[in-house]
Design an enzyme around this catalytic site. Structure first.
Site, PDB file in Angstrom:
ATOM      1  N   ASN A 208      -2.852  37.601 -12.308  1.00  0.00           N
ATOM      2  CA  ASN A 208      -1.676  37.525 -13.175  1.00  0.00           C
ATOM      3  C   ASN A 208      -0.521  38.197 -12.459  1.00  0.00           C
ATOM      4  O   ASN A 208      -0.735  39.067 -11.625  1.00  0.00           O
ATOM      5  CB  ASN A 208      -1.933  38.289 -14.481  1.00  0.00           C
ATOM      6  CG  ASN A 208      -2.767  37.495 -15.445  1.00  0.00           C
ATOM      7  OD1 ASN A 208      -3.327  36.467 -15.102  1.00  0.00           O
ATOM      8  ND2 ASN A 208      -2.846  37.977 -16.662  1.00  0.00           N
ATOM      9  N   PRO A 303     -14.398  39.903 -19.478  1.00  0.00           N
ATOM     10  CA  PRO A 303     -14.503  40.717 -20.692  1.00  0.00           C
ATOM     11  C   PRO A 303     -13.106  41.081 -21.183  1.00  0.00           C
ATOM     12  O   PRO A 303     -12.216  41.329 -20.371  1.00  0.00           O
ATOM     13  CB  PRO A 303     -15.237  41.976 -20.203  1.00  0.00           C
ATOM     14  CG  PRO A 303     -15.017  42.016 -18.725  1.00  0.00           C
ATOM     15  CD  PRO A 303     -14.897  40.584 -18.287  1.00  0.00           C
ATOM     16  N   ASP A 304     -12.911  41.083 -22.506  1.00  0.00           N
ATOM     17  CA  ASP A 304     -11.645  41.572 -23.066  1.00  0.00           C
ATOM     18  C   ASP A 304     -11.806  43.081 -23.238  1.00  0.00           C
ATOM     19  O   ASP A 304     -12.470  43.552 -24.157  1.00  0.00           O
ATOM     20  CB  ASP A 304     -11.332  40.882 -24.395  1.00  0.00           C
ATOM     21  CG  ASP A 304      -9.913  41.203 -24.858  1.00  0.00           C
ATOM     22  OD1 ASP A 304      -9.497  42.373 -24.712  1.00  0.00           O
ATOM     23  OD2 ASP A 304      -9.231  40.290 -25.347  1.00  0.00           O
TER      24      ASP A 304
HETATM   25  O1  C5P Z   1      -5.001  38.393 -24.907  1.00  0.00           O
HETATM   26  P1  C5P Z   1      -3.927  38.950 -24.070  1.00  0.00           P
HETATM   27  O2  C5P Z   1      -4.228  38.910 -22.587  1.00  0.00           O
HETATM   28  O3  C5P Z   1      -2.554  38.414 -24.361  1.00  0.00           O
HETATM   29  O4  C5P Z   1      -3.885  40.485 -24.495  1.00  0.00           O
HETATM   30  C1  C5P Z   1      -3.095  41.419 -23.835  1.00  0.00           C
HETATM   31  C2  C5P Z   1      -3.657  42.796 -24.054  1.00  0.00           C
HETATM   32  O5  C5P Z   1      -5.075  42.820 -23.922  1.00  0.00           O
HETATM   33  C3  C5P Z   1      -3.141  43.778 -23.043  1.00  0.00           C
HETATM   34  O6  C5P Z   1      -3.116  45.063 -23.649  1.00  0.00           O
HETATM   35  C4  C5P Z   1      -4.206  43.706 -21.945  1.00  0.00           C
HETATM   36  O7  C5P Z   1      -4.230  44.884 -21.150  1.00  0.00           O
HETATM   37  C5  C5P Z   1      -5.475  43.546 -22.754  1.00  0.00           C
HETATM   38  N1  C5P Z   1      -6.523  42.751 -22.104  1.00  0.00           N
HETATM   39  C6  C5P Z   1      -7.693  43.361 -21.702  1.00  0.00           C
HETATM   40  N2  C5P Z   1      -8.698  42.618 -21.143  1.00  0.00           N
HETATM   41  C7  C5P Z   1      -8.547  41.277 -20.975  1.00  0.00           C
HETATM   42  C8  C5P Z   1      -7.356  40.644 -21.379  1.00  0.00           C
HETATM   43  C9  C5P Z   1      -6.366  41.415 -21.927  1.00  0.00           C
HETATM   44  O8  C5P Z   1      -7.815  44.571 -21.847  1.00  0.00           O
HETATM   45  N3  C5P Z   1      -9.532  40.579 -20.433  1.00  0.00           N
END
Ligand code: C5P
Length: 397
Positions: A208, A303-304
Site C-alpha cells: 500500500n 489477518p486484520d
Molecule cells: O479495512 P481497512 O484497511 O480500511 O482498515 C484500516 C484500519 O485497519 C487501519 O487502522 C489499519 O491499520 C487496520 N488494518 C489492520 N490490519 C489489516 C488491515 C487494516 O490492522 N489487515
C-alpha cells in the site's frame, strides 16, 4: 530541565569521548547529576581526573575495585540512576550490549540496570555501516534501547559519512525526551505504522502507499507525553522517532506477530497501511519473464490486525484506535468501520489525491468515537498526532 535527575554516563573508547566532557557540563547546567563510568578504552581518550572534576563525582572504572564495591555495588550503581547514557557508544560496546556480555564494569552495569538506556553511537563510517553493527543496532532498538545519532559529516579519521557522535546538546535533548514525564507515564502504547510489503518473489512485492509520517508522529507525540511506546513499523520512508521501542517488520503476518508479542498494552493505535492480501505461494526464486507467458498470482487474505486486537477477550487494550483512509463518504464509512472492527475510535482521513494528504505533511481528520464524529481542522501531521496523543491521555486517565 533535568532538576534532580541522576545520569549514569558510560564513556566508551573513541575520539568523540572529548565531547562527553562537554556533555557532563551541559547535563549539570540543566540540574542533573552525572556519575561517569570510563571503559578501559575510554581512559585512553579522556582522563578519569577530567571526568570526575567536571562531574564533581567519583569516576567508576573497574568491576573488581573493592573500594567501589564497599561503597556501592555494581548492581546498586546501575540502578541508582534515572537513566543510563552511553556516549560514545563504540561498535564494540554496541556488540557487547547486543550479545549480553558482562565482562567489565560498563557492560555489567548495562546488563544489570533496570533503567532506560540511551546510546550515542560514534565510530568510523564503515564500522557504522557494517552489517554486524546494523544487526546489533536493530537488536538494541528491539530491546527498547534508545538511540541518538550518529550524525553525518567529516570524521577524525579523514573519512566522511554517518558515524560522528551527536553534539552534546542533541544528546541532552534526547536525555530530556527519555526522562519526559507526562500524563502517559507508566502507560504502554503500541503503534503500528508504515506500509507492509508482501513478497511475490525475492525481488518483487505488493504494498500500500504509505510514508509512515502520521504513525511516526503519533509515536513521537505519545512518547513526549511519557508513554512507553512499542512502534511496529513496516518499511516506511521516514525514520522512526527517538525514545520508542522500534520493531521493524515487512509483512502483515510479521506485523500481527509483533503486535501480539508486545501485548499487554493500555492502548493501541493502528496507523499502518496494511496490505489486505498477500501472495498465497510466494516464489522462493525470482519468477522469470521469459517463457511461459504471464504469471498468475493466487492471493490469500491477510489477518486484520486491528479487528483481531479489538476482539480479544484477554489482554484487549483499554483503548483501541483504528484509521480509515477514505475517498468517499468519509464519516459514514468510518462510522461503519468502527462498528465492523470493534475498535473504540476511528481516525478517518480523506485521501482523495487532490487533498495531497498521502505522503504530504498535513492531514484533515475526523475522529469517530461512540459519541459521534468530530471534524478537526486541517493541521500538520505532527499537530494531529499531538492532539490525538492528548485525547488518548485523557481517555486513559
Ligand atoms: O479495512 P481497512 O484497511 O480500511 O482498515 C484500516 C484500519 O485497519 C487501519 O487502522 C489499519 O491499520 C487496520 N488494518 C489492520 N490490519 C489489516 C488491515 C487494516 O490492522 N489487515
Amino acid at each position: 530541565m533535568l532538576d534532580g535527575k541522576r545520569i549514569l554516563l558510560i564513556i566508551g573508547g573513541g575520539i568523540a569521548a572529548f565531547k562527553s566532557l562537554d556533555l557532563i557540563r551541559r547535563l549539570r547546567e540543566r540540574g542533573a547529576s552525572v556519575t561517569p563510568v570510563l571503559t578501559r578504552a575510554g581512559e585512553e581518550f579522556v582522563t578519569p581526573l577530567s571526568a570526575s572534576a567536571l562531574a564533581s563525582e567519583k569516576v567508576y572504572r573497574d568491576l573488581f575495585d573493592l573500594t567501589d564495591e564497599a561503597e556501592m555495588g555494581h548492581i546498586e550503581l546501575s540502578r541508582a540512576a534515572d537513566l543510563v547514557v552511553v556516549a560514545p557508544a563504540t561498535a564494540d560496546l554496541m556488540a557487547k550490549m547486543a550479545g549480553g556480555h558482562a565482562n567489565d564494569l560498563a557492560s555489567t552495569l548495562l546488563m544489570a540496570t533496570d533503567k532506560r538506556v540511551l546510546i550515542a553511537p560514534a565510530m568510523n563510517v564503515r564500522m557504522w555501516e557494517h552489517p554486524a553493527t546494523q544487526r546489533n543496532l536493530a537488536t538494541l532498538l528491539g530491546d527498547g534501547i534508545l538511540c541518538v545519532g550518529p550524525d553525518e559529516g567529516d570524521m577524525a579519521c579523514g573519512e566522511h559519512g554517518p558515524g560522528r557522535m551527536s553534539e552534546p546538546l542533541a544528546i541532552v535533548e534526547a536525555v530530556e525526551q527519555a526522562l519526559a514525564t507526562g500524563p502517559l507515564q507508566g502507560k504502554h502504547v503500541i503503534v503500528t505504522s508504515g506500509p507492509t510489503h508482501e513478497p511475490i518473489d525475492p525481488v518483487r512485492y505488493i504494498a500500500n502507499r504509505s510514508s509512515g509520517t502520521q504513525g511516526t508522529a503519533i509515536a513521537r507525540a505519545l512518547a513526549a507525553l511519557g508513554a512507553d511506546v512499542t512502534f511496529v513499523t513496516g518499511p516506511a520512508s521516514v525514520a522512526p522517532p527517538q525514545g520508542v521501542r522500534v520493531v521493524p517488520v515487512q509483512t502483515a503476518s510479521e506485523m500481527e506477530a509483533a503486535v501480539k508479542a508486545a501485548l499487554p498494552a493500555d492502548a493501541a493505535v493502528f496507523a499502518a497501511a496494511v496490505a489486505d492480501w498477500r501472495v498465497a505461494d510466494a516464489s522462493a526464486r525470482k519468477i522469470k519473464k521469459e517463457g511461459k507467458g504471464l504469471p498468475t498470482l493466487q492471493f490469500a487474505e491477510n489477518p486484520d490486525i486491528l479487528a483481531g486486537v479489538a476482539g480479544l477477550k484477554k489482554d484487549r487494550p483499554a483503548l483501541v484506535v483504528g484509521f480509515a483512509a477514505e475517498t468517499d463518504d468519509v464519516v459514514a464509512n468510518a462510522t461503519a468501520k468502527r462498528e465492523r472492527k470493534g475498535c473504540d475510535w476511528v481516525v478517518a482521513n480523506d485521501v482523495r489525491p487532490e487533498t495531497g494528504i498521502m505522503g504530504g505533511t498535513e492531514n484533515t481528520v475526523t475522529l469517530v468515537t461512540a459519541e459521534g464524529a468530530e471534524n478537526w481542522p486541517r493541521l500538520g501531521k505532527d499537530k494531529v498526532a499531538e492532539r490525538l496523543a492528548t485525547r488518548i491521555a485523557e481517555a486513559l486517565d
